[in-house]
Scaffold this motif. Sequence first.
Motif, mmCIF file in Angstrom:
data_model
loop_
_atom_site.group_PDB
_atom_site.id
_atom_site.type_symbol
_atom_site.label_atom_id
_atom_site.label_comp_id
_atom_site.label_asym_id
_atom_site.label_seq_id
_atom_site.Cartn_x
_atom_site.Cartn_y
_atom_site.Cartn_z
ATOM 1 N N UNK A 59 -5.292 -1.733 -4.977
ATOM 2 C CA UNK A 59 -5.839 -0.818 -5.983
ATOM 3 C C UNK A 59 -5.372 -1.179 -7.383
ATOM 4 N N UNK A 60 -5.515 -2.441 -7.760
ATOM 5 C CA UNK A 60 -5.148 -2.836 -9.126
ATOM 6 C C UNK A 60 -6.028 -2.109 -10.138
ATOM 7 N N UNK A 61 -7.269 -1.882 -9.762
ATOM 8 C CA UNK A 61 -8.200 -1.120 -10.591
ATOM 9 C C UNK A 61 -8.581 0.132 -9.809
ATOM 10 N N UNK A 62 -8.412 1.291 -10.430
ATOM 11 C CA UNK A 62 -8.762 2.546 -9.754
ATOM 12 C C UNK A 62 -10.263 2.631 -9.503
ATOM 13 N N UNK A 63 -11.027 1.867 -10.241
ATOM 14 C CA UNK A 63 -12.478 1.919 -10.115
ATOM 15 C C UNK A 63 -12.986 1.017 -9.002
ATOM 16 N N UNK A 64 -12.354 -0.130 -8.824
ATOM 17 C CA UNK A 64 -12.850 -1.107 -7.854
ATOM 18 C C UNK A 64 -11.721 -1.683 -7.002
ATOM 19 N N UNK A 117 -3.942 9.648 -1.926
ATOM 20 C CA UNK A 117 -4.049 8.190 -1.931
ATOM 21 C C UNK A 117 -3.803 7.621 -0.530
ATOM 22 N N UNK A 118 -2.813 8.156 0.186
ATOM 23 C CA UNK A 118 -2.617 7.717 1.572
ATOM 24 C C UNK A 118 -3.899 7.956 2.375
ATOM 25 N N UNK A 169 -18.815 -12.501 4.644
ATOM 26 C CA UNK A 169 -18.014 -13.280 3.706
ATOM 27 C C UNK A 169 -17.248 -12.395 2.725
ATOM 28 N N UNK A 170 -17.642 -11.138 2.617
ATOM 29 C CA UNK A 170 -16.992 -10.235 1.656
ATOM 30 C C UNK A 170 -17.221 -8.791 2.082
ATOM 31 N N UNK A 171 -16.214 -7.951 1.855
ATOM 32 C CA UNK A 171 -16.357 -6.523 2.090
ATOM 33 C C UNK A 171 -15.981 -5.800 0.805
ATOM 34 N N UNK A 172 -16.879 -4.937 0.368
ATOM 35 C CA UNK A 172 -16.614 -4.102 -0.802
ATOM 36 C C UNK A 172 -16.287 -2.701 -0.316
ATOM 37 N N UNK A 173 -15.382 -2.035 -1.028
ATOM 38 C CA UNK A 173 -14.975 -0.693 -0.615
ATOM 39 C C UNK A 173 -14.812 0.205 -1.835
ATOM 40 N N UNK A 174 -15.049 1.469 -1.609
ATOM 41 C CA UNK A 174 -14.821 2.478 -2.632
ATOM 42 C C UNK A 174 -14.284 3.723 -1.938
ATOM 43 N N UNK A 175 -13.349 4.417 -2.578
ATOM 44 C CA UNK A 175 -12.887 5.674 -2.000
ATOM 45 C C UNK A 175 -12.681 6.718 -3.085
ATOM 46 N N UNK A 180 0.837 -1.205 0.000
ATOM 47 C CA UNK A 180 0.000 0.000 0.000
ATOM 48 C C UNK A 180 0.869 1.251 0.000
ATOM 49 N N UNK A 181 1.897 1.258 0.841
ATOM 50 C CA UNK A 181 2.780 2.421 0.929
ATOM 51 C C UNK A 181 3.487 2.676 -0.401
ATOM 52 N N UNK A 182 3.965 1.622 -1.049
ATOM 53 C CA UNK A 182 4.637 1.780 -2.345
ATOM 54 C C UNK A 182 3.668 2.307 -3.395
ATOM 55 N N UNK A 183 2.443 1.786 -3.372
ATOM 56 C CA UNK A 183 1.431 2.235 -4.326
ATOM 57 C C UNK A 183 1.150 3.724 -4.135
ATOM 58 N N UNK A 184 0.933 4.147 -2.895
ATOM 59 C CA UNK A 184 0.637 5.558 -2.617
ATOM 60 C C UNK A 184 1.817 6.456 -2.982
ATOM 61 N N UNK A 185 3.005 6.054 -2.581
ATOM 62 C CA UNK A 185 4.197 6.881 -2.830
ATOM 63 C C UNK A 185 4.453 7.078 -4.318
ATOM 64 N N UNK A 186 4.035 6.131 -5.136
ATOM 65 C CA UNK A 186 4.267 6.216 -6.579
ATOM 66 C C UNK A 186 3.246 7.094 -7.293
#
Length: 127
Positions: free
Chosen positions: A81-86, A49-50, A105-111, A36-42
């Motif tokens: 965050x492989x997909x920015x949409x989902x 993103x953080x 059984x599952x959690x969906x998230x959006x930000x 997550x940190x690498x993704x945000x920093x990039x």
Amino acid sequence: MDIVGLGTHVMDCPRVRKLIDLHADKFVGEVYTPEEAAYCAARTHSTEFYAGIWAAKEAVFRSLGMKWKRGIDWRDVVVECESAIEPKVTIRGATEERMKARGVTRVMVSFSYSRLFATATAIALRG
């Protein structure tokens, strides 16, 4: 599928930037996984993103009927965050135990974010 819980959270982006500037690796290492940190920093808008991922973690906790407290590891909730949409959420550790106890059984998230705020919503599902 049944909705078991709904969580939302709004994060102040300048506050997150201040925490990163003041506490750098200590703060980032306590809240974010290395991926997550690498993704945000990039990202060009790394602060946002953080903040968005942190808001997503809070929203997941709330969707499970809990809030973060000492003894709960922020990194129990992994936001991919492989997909920015989902974005996808993986839950582990004590938070996963709480999830199973509630029958989730599952959690969906959006930000989403702006320069000043990031917001996230999570839906905990059963079935």
